[in-house]
Design a protein around this motif. Sequence first.
Motif, PDB file in Angstrom:
ATOM      1  N   ARG A  11       0.866  -1.110  -0.073  1.00  0.00           N
ATOM      2  CA  ARG A  11       0.084   0.101   0.032  1.00  0.00           C
ATOM      3  C   ARG A  11       0.904   1.432  -0.159  1.00  0.00           C
ATOM      4  NH1 ARG A  11      -3.537   1.713   3.462  1.00  0.00           N
ATOM      5  NH2 ARG A  11      -5.510   1.936   2.089  1.00  0.00           N
ATOM      6  N   SER A  22      -8.302   9.279  -9.759  1.00  0.00           N
ATOM      7  CA  SER A  22      -9.552   8.751  -8.999  1.00  0.00           C
ATOM      8  C   SER A  22     -10.169   7.410  -9.181  1.00  0.00           C
ATOM      9  CB  SER A  22     -10.815   9.664  -9.712  1.00  0.00           C
ATOM     10  OG  SER A  22     -10.496  10.953  -9.313  1.00  0.00           O
ATOM     11  N   ASP A  25      -6.662   4.169  -7.452  1.00  0.00           N
ATOM     12  CA  ASP A  25      -5.983   4.761  -6.127  1.00  0.00           C
ATOM     13  C   ASP A  25      -5.780   3.402  -5.285  1.00  0.00           C
ATOM     14  OD1 ASP A  25      -8.343   4.239  -5.642  1.00  0.00           O
ATOM     15  OD2 ASP A  25      -9.019   6.326  -5.040  1.00  0.00           O
ATOM     16  N   ALA A  27      -7.468   2.790  -2.656  1.00  0.00           N
ATOM     17  CA  ALA A  27      -8.580   2.282  -2.392  1.00  0.00           C
ATOM     18  C   ALA A  27      -9.257   1.028  -3.423  1.00  0.00           C
ATOM     19  CB  ALA A  27      -9.859   3.125  -2.311  1.00  0.00           C
ATOM     20  N   ASP A  30      -7.020  -1.846  -2.872  1.00  0.00           N
ATOM     21  CA  ASP A  30      -7.530  -2.553  -1.799  1.00  0.00           C
ATOM     22  C   ASP A  30      -8.803  -3.557  -2.044  1.00  0.00           C
ATOM     23  OD1 ASP A  30      -5.932  -1.726   0.176  1.00  0.00           O
ATOM     24  OD2 ASP A  30      -7.301   0.190   0.733  1.00  0.00           O
ATOM     25  N   ARG A  31      -9.668  -2.826  -3.122  1.00  0.00           N
ATOM     26  CA  ARG A  31     -10.961  -3.588  -3.410  1.00  0.00           C
ATOM     27  C   ARG A  31     -10.620  -4.737  -4.221  1.00  0.00           C
ATOM     28  NH1 ARG A  31     -12.300   1.761  -3.771  1.00  0.00           N
ATOM     29  NH2 ARG A  31     -12.616   1.553  -6.178  1.00  0.00           N
ATOM     30  N   LEU A 130     -17.899  -3.099 -12.786  1.00  0.00           N
ATOM     31  CA  LEU A 130     -19.210  -3.461 -12.443  1.00  0.00           C
ATOM     32  C   LEU A 130     -19.613  -2.936 -11.205  1.00  0.00           C
ATOM     33  CD1 LEU A 130     -19.031  -7.108 -13.932  1.00  0.00           C
ATOM     34  CD2 LEU A 130     -19.793  -4.933 -15.059  1.00  0.00           C
ATOM     35  N   GLY A 131     -21.015  -2.958 -11.102  1.00  0.00           N
ATOM     36  CA  GLY A 131     -21.849  -2.568  -9.957  1.00  0.00           C
ATOM     37  C   GLY A 131     -21.788  -1.261  -9.686  1.00  0.00           C
ATOM     38  N   ALA A 132     -22.154  -0.722  -8.318  1.00  0.00           N
ATOM     39  CA  ALA A 132     -22.172   0.664  -8.284  1.00  0.00           C
ATOM     40  C   ALA A 132     -20.775   1.280  -8.301  1.00  0.00           C
ATOM     41  CB  ALA A 132     -22.753   0.940  -6.994  1.00  0.00           C
ATOM     42  N   VAL A 133     -19.938   0.808  -7.928  1.00  0.00           N
ATOM     43  CA  VAL A 133     -18.472   1.033  -7.854  1.00  0.00           C
ATOM     44  C   VAL A 133     -18.011   1.289  -9.614  1.00  0.00           C
ATOM     45  CG1 VAL A 133     -16.127   0.613  -7.833  1.00  0.00           C
ATOM     46  CG2 VAL A 133     -17.623  -0.094  -5.716  1.00  0.00           C
ATOM     47  N   GLY A 134     -18.586   0.547 -10.236  1.00  0.00           N
ATOM     48  CA  GLY A 134     -18.218   0.588 -11.825  1.00  0.00           C
ATOM     49  C   GLY A 134     -19.040   1.877 -12.294  1.00  0.00           C
ATOM     50  N   VAL A 135     -20.374   2.134 -11.946  1.00  0.00           N
ATOM     51  CA  VAL A 135     -20.856   3.195 -12.452  1.00  0.00           C
ATOM     52  C   VAL A 135     -20.109   4.587 -11.780  1.00  0.00           C
ATOM     53  CG1 VAL A 135     -22.927   4.672 -11.676  1.00  0.00           C
ATOM     54  CG2 VAL A 135     -23.380   2.342 -12.098  1.00  0.00           C
ATOM     55  N   ALA A 136     -19.871   4.367 -10.653  1.00  0.00           N
ATOM     56  CA  ALA A 136     -18.883   5.710 -10.282  1.00  0.00           C
ATOM     57  C   ALA A 136     -17.566   5.958 -11.004  1.00  0.00           C
ATOM     58  CB  ALA A 136     -18.785   5.608  -8.562  1.00  0.00           C
ATOM     59  N   ARG A 195     -23.417  -7.743 -10.075  1.00  0.00           N
ATOM     60  CA  ARG A 195     -23.044  -6.468 -10.315  1.00  0.00           C
ATOM     61  C   ARG A 195     -23.365  -5.819 -11.747  1.00  0.00           C
ATOM     62  NH1 ARG A 195     -17.994  -4.433  -7.754  1.00  0.00           N
ATOM     63  NH2 ARG A 195     -17.913  -5.263  -5.801  1.00  0.00           N
TER      64      ARG A 195
END
Lengths: 217, 217
Positions: A11, A22, A25, A27, A30-31, A130-136, A195
């Motif tokens: 890290r 953005s 990063d 994070a 980490d995911r 994918l998923g909500a993270v993918g949207v963001a 997702r």
Amino acid sequence: MTLAAIRLSLREALAASAAQDSAHDVAHADRVWVHARTISHGEGIVPSKVLLCAAYLHDLVSLPKDHPRRAHAATMSAAAAGPVMEALGLTPSEIAQARHAIEAHSWSGPVQPQSLDARILQDADRLEALGAVGVARAFAVAGALGRPLFHPEDPFATKRPLDDDTWALDHFAVKLLKLPETFLTATGRRLAGERADVMRRFLADLAQDLGERPPVW
Amino acid sequence: MTLAAIRLSLREALAASAAQDSAHDVAHADRVWVHARTISHGEGIVPSKVLLCAAYLHDLVSLPKDHPRRAHAATMSAAAAGPVMEALGLTPSEIAQARHAIEAHSWSGPVQPQSLDARILQDADRLEALGAVGVARAFAVAGALGRPLFHPEDPFATKRPLDDDTWALDHFAVKLLKLPETFLTATGRRLAGERADVMRRFLADLAQDLGERPPVW
């Protein structure tokens, strides 16, 4: 060194690199590691030190989506990851395995995953799209590139060809919602399908906001 | 000139301006006009030429969120809108009314809406910050500013103060989900509440992706 100690050093190395944006990063790394562990367990194996290093260092060199050398970013990350892993005491064989996984995780590069670790890393990284993270992430990338969010008259491309170089929303149809079929492990494919469904629900909400019918994507 | 003809000229003037970014493009102006019409009808009035011009020209001068003169963008847009409306044959009184609505739509400026058109424009523009469109815009702005999407250890700020200058996600709690109470018309407030609910559903999906509990925002 324990996996937990190696993880902290990775890290730090990633945070110190100049490759942060953005969508790529610490994070994100980490995911990807969380997904890689989940997929490993789903596939019945214990997550390895090699997979841990590959997960944290796969975007060590990150280039913008419109960068001419974008297709080489994975190879550059693999090269840059070598000295980091040496300093952490990995063996030459472990380093070579992790470097292969990093090289092969790429969307646009020519290297195909040849090991289970490499397949798991590719799936783990694609889950992030994918998923909500993918949207963001999709809209953050569009904002960084100054790309408009949707075609003003025909956001869901019912009467025009798809063009995701121009419209951020088109990327959902051109690439993101097709991703689940590219997953290489059974666990990854199952998570990807869940997702993609979250994304379709977001698109239905968006259609409602825009006064359009939900897309058939 | 009919409203439809004026609308086409306004779209051309806006498209030719240098003020375009992912979150403030012609499509945004189109949607603000759709919302403004909906709110007008909900409030029992016929949408006016003044409201049409204000809707299309409210972001004629658009500055990045981190620009030092950001608070003056609405005043600058109102000034720049004058000649456009003159060319379209609006009377000095109509131009003054539209300029007031443009000046008063701002989030950060000192001018408060004094007319129904100004209140409707402010509500119509704020609707764009909510719902699935608001989600897309929030992350596009974060990408343009190079702002990370979420705090890596504590995305929903359960154990740290909110800081939306640093984390894109924090902006939902600091500002976006509080917006419905700032709406000035009954119709606008109802639409805002519906869109805030869509946002909360997205945040619950995001929490699921991140392995976190849904926020209490």
